[in-house]
Design an enzyme around this catalytic site. Structure first.
Site, PDB file in Angstrom:
ATOM      1  N   HIS A  36       0.810  -1.218   0.000  1.00  0.00           N
ATOM      2  CA  HIS A  36       0.000   0.000   0.000  1.00  0.00           C
ATOM      3  C   HIS A  36       0.845   1.270   0.000  1.00  0.00           C
ATOM      4  O   HIS A  36       1.963   1.289   0.522  1.00  0.00           O
ATOM      5  CB  HIS A  36      -0.918   0.000   1.218  1.00  0.00           C
ATOM      6  CG  HIS A  36      -1.806  -1.204   1.273  1.00  0.00           C
ATOM      7  ND1 HIS A  36      -2.947  -1.317   0.510  1.00  0.00           N
ATOM      8  CD2 HIS A  36      -1.711  -2.364   1.978  1.00  0.00           C
ATOM      9  CE1 HIS A  36      -3.527  -2.481   0.755  1.00  0.00           C
ATOM     10  NE2 HIS A  36      -2.792  -3.130   1.645  1.00  0.00           N
ATOM     11  N   HIS A  43     -10.049  -5.341  -2.292  1.00  0.00           N
ATOM     12  CA  HIS A  43      -9.447  -5.130  -0.972  1.00  0.00           C
ATOM     13  C   HIS A  43     -10.545  -4.822   0.045  1.00  0.00           C
ATOM     14  O   HIS A  43     -11.558  -4.212  -0.298  1.00  0.00           O
ATOM     15  CB  HIS A  43      -8.440  -3.978  -1.027  1.00  0.00           C
ATOM     16  CG  HIS A  43      -7.667  -3.810   0.231  1.00  0.00           C
ATOM     17  ND1 HIS A  43      -8.076  -2.962   1.239  1.00  0.00           N
ATOM     18  CD2 HIS A  43      -6.519  -4.392   0.659  1.00  0.00           C
ATOM     19  CE1 HIS A  43      -7.209  -3.024   2.231  1.00  0.00           C
ATOM     20  NE2 HIS A  43      -6.260  -3.888   1.913  1.00  0.00           N
ATOM     21  N   ASP A  53       1.292  -7.176   2.507  1.00  0.00           N
ATOM     22  CA  ASP A  53       0.345  -6.219   3.090  1.00  0.00           C
ATOM     23  C   ASP A  53       1.075  -5.100   3.831  1.00  0.00           C
ATOM     24  O   ASP A  53       0.617  -4.610   4.858  1.00  0.00           O
ATOM     25  CB  ASP A  53      -0.644  -6.918   4.022  1.00  0.00           C
ATOM     26  CG  ASP A  53      -1.947  -6.152   4.193  1.00  0.00           C
ATOM     27  OD1 ASP A  53      -2.082  -5.064   3.589  1.00  0.00           O
ATOM     28  OD2 ASP A  53      -2.820  -6.610   4.939  1.00  0.00           O
TER      29      ASP A  53
END
Length: 319
Positions: A10, A161, A279
Site C-alpha cells: 500500500h 481489498h 500487506d
C-alpha cells in the site's frame, strides 16, 4: 530466501489522508504518524523492508477507500486520475522494484473503465485495486457491466481489498476487537466475492479475473458447502460455485502467516492460484517473507507462490 513479488502493498499520495483516515479508528496518534510515513515513502523505508523479506518487486495499490467514498462523481474521477499519475511518477523512479494497480472512480462505470484502460495502456499498470463497495454499490451491480466488459478485454486483474461494511453487523456490537481486520473485513470481502459468483457475473464475463487477499477471505475452506447449498436452493449458474472460485479468482498470502490455511488453500485451489503478498505497511514484510521461506512446501511450490505465478498472471517484467 526465495525471490518474491508482493501483490498487496500500500501507498498513500498527498491529499488522500482524509479518505484513508476513515478506516483507521481509534489508533494511537504516534502509530498513525508512523504508518502514514511508511505509506508515503518510496525510498529507504520501503525498499529496506523489501530487501529484508526478499521482495524483488512490490505491486503498489492506494490505501483505501480513496475516492470510493467520494460523493461527487467528477471529484472522484479527477482525484483517481491524480492518484494514478502520482503512482506512475514514483514507479518511474524505480521501475525495477515497483509496479502499480490502478485506483478507480467506481461511481462511474464507463469512467472507471476508461481510467483502467489508460492506466494499463499508458501507465503500464497491471490491474486495479478496488476497495470493496462504493457508497453501498457492490461490483456485481448491473450498472457496472461496462466496467467488467473492459476489464475482461484488458485481461486486468481486479484486486478486491477490504473496506468497512455499509453498516456494522449487530453480531459484533459491543465487541470492538472483532471489528475491521480481525473478522469484519474478511466476512465483508468474502461476501463481496461470493456476490460475483452467485449473481452470475462470471457467466456473463467468463474471463474476468479477481484477486483476494488473506488466502481468499475463507472461501477456499467452504467450496463443498457452496456447491451443496447452491444445489439445494436452486441457484441457476452454468457451473458449480467452486468452479468459478477456482477459475476466476486468485488469492494472495497477505496477512496470513500460518501453514495450515496455506496448505488448505493450495489443496483447494491449486498451487498456480496462490501468490505472495506482505500487506505492507500494515503487516511486517520480514515476517511474511520469512514465513514463506521457512514453511514446508513441495518442490517448486514455494517459487511459484513467491514469484512465478505473479509474473505469469500479471505479466510482470522479470528483473
Amino acid at each position: 530466501m526465495a525471490r518474491k513479488i508482493a501483490l498487496e502493498e500500500h501507498f498513500l499520495c498527498p491529499g488522500f489522508e482524509d479518505y484513508w483516515q476513515t478506516t483507521v479508528g481509534d489508533v494511537d496518534p504516534a502509530i498513525y504518524r508512523q504508518v502514514v510515513a511508511r505509506l508515503s515513502d518510496f525510498g529507504e523505508l520501503r525498499l529496506g523492508a523489501m530487501d529484508k523479506a526478499g521482495i524483488a518487486r512490490s505491486v503498489l495499490g492506494l490505501a483505501g477507500p480513496g475516492v470510493q467514498i467520494e460523493r461527487d462523481v467528477a471529484t472522484a474521477r479527477r482525484n483517481a486520475r491524480a492518484a494514478n499519475d502520482f503512482l506512475a511518477a514514483e514507479i518511474a523512479k524505480r521501475p525495477d522494484r515497483y509496479s502499480g494497480l490502478a485506483h478507480l472512480p467506481m461511481q462511474d462505470a464507463v469512467g472507471a473503465a476508461d481510467e483502467l484502460e489508460r492506466c494499463m495502456r499508458e501507465l503500464k499498470f497491471c490491474g486495479a485495486m478496488i476497495n470493496g463497495h462504493t457508497n453501498g454499490q457492490y461490483l456485481d451491480h448491473p450498472a457496472l457491466h461496462p466496467f467488467w466488459e473492459r476489464a475482461e478485454a484488458l485481461a486486468a486483474t481486479i484486486y478486491i481489498h477490504p473496506t468497512d461494511p455499509i453498516a456494522p453487523s449487530p453480531a459484533l456490537a459491543g465487541v470492538e476487537g472483532l471489528r475491521r481486520a480481525t473478522w469484519e473485513w474478511g466476512f465483508e470481502t468474502g461476501s463481496h466475492a461470493l456476490r460475483l459468483v452467485f449473481s452470475g457475473l462470471f457467466d456473463r464475463f467468463p474471463r474476468a479475473r479477481v484477486a483476494l487477499g488473506h488466502l481468499g477471505e475463507t472461501l477456499p475452506f467452504l467450496l463443498w458447502r457452496f456447491d451443496s447449498r447452491a444445489k439445494l436452493y436452486g441457484v441457476k449458474l452454468a457451473k458449480r460455485p467452486s468452479d468459478y472460485i477456482r477459475q476466476n479468482i486468485v488469492v494472495t498470502t497477505s496477512g496470513m502467516c500460518a501453514a495450515e490455511p496455506l496448505d488448505c488453500t493450495i489443496a483447494a485451489l491449486g498451487k498456480h492460484r496462490v501468490m505472495f503478498a506482505a500487506d505492507y505497511p500494515f503487516e511486517q514484510a520480514a515476517e511474511a517473507g520469512g514465513f514463506l521461506d521457512k514453511t514446508p512446501l513441495a518442490d517448486g511450490v514455494r517459487e511459484d507462490i513467491a514469484f512465478n505465478n505473479a509474473v505469469r498472471d500479471l505479466k510482470l517484467p522479470v528483473p
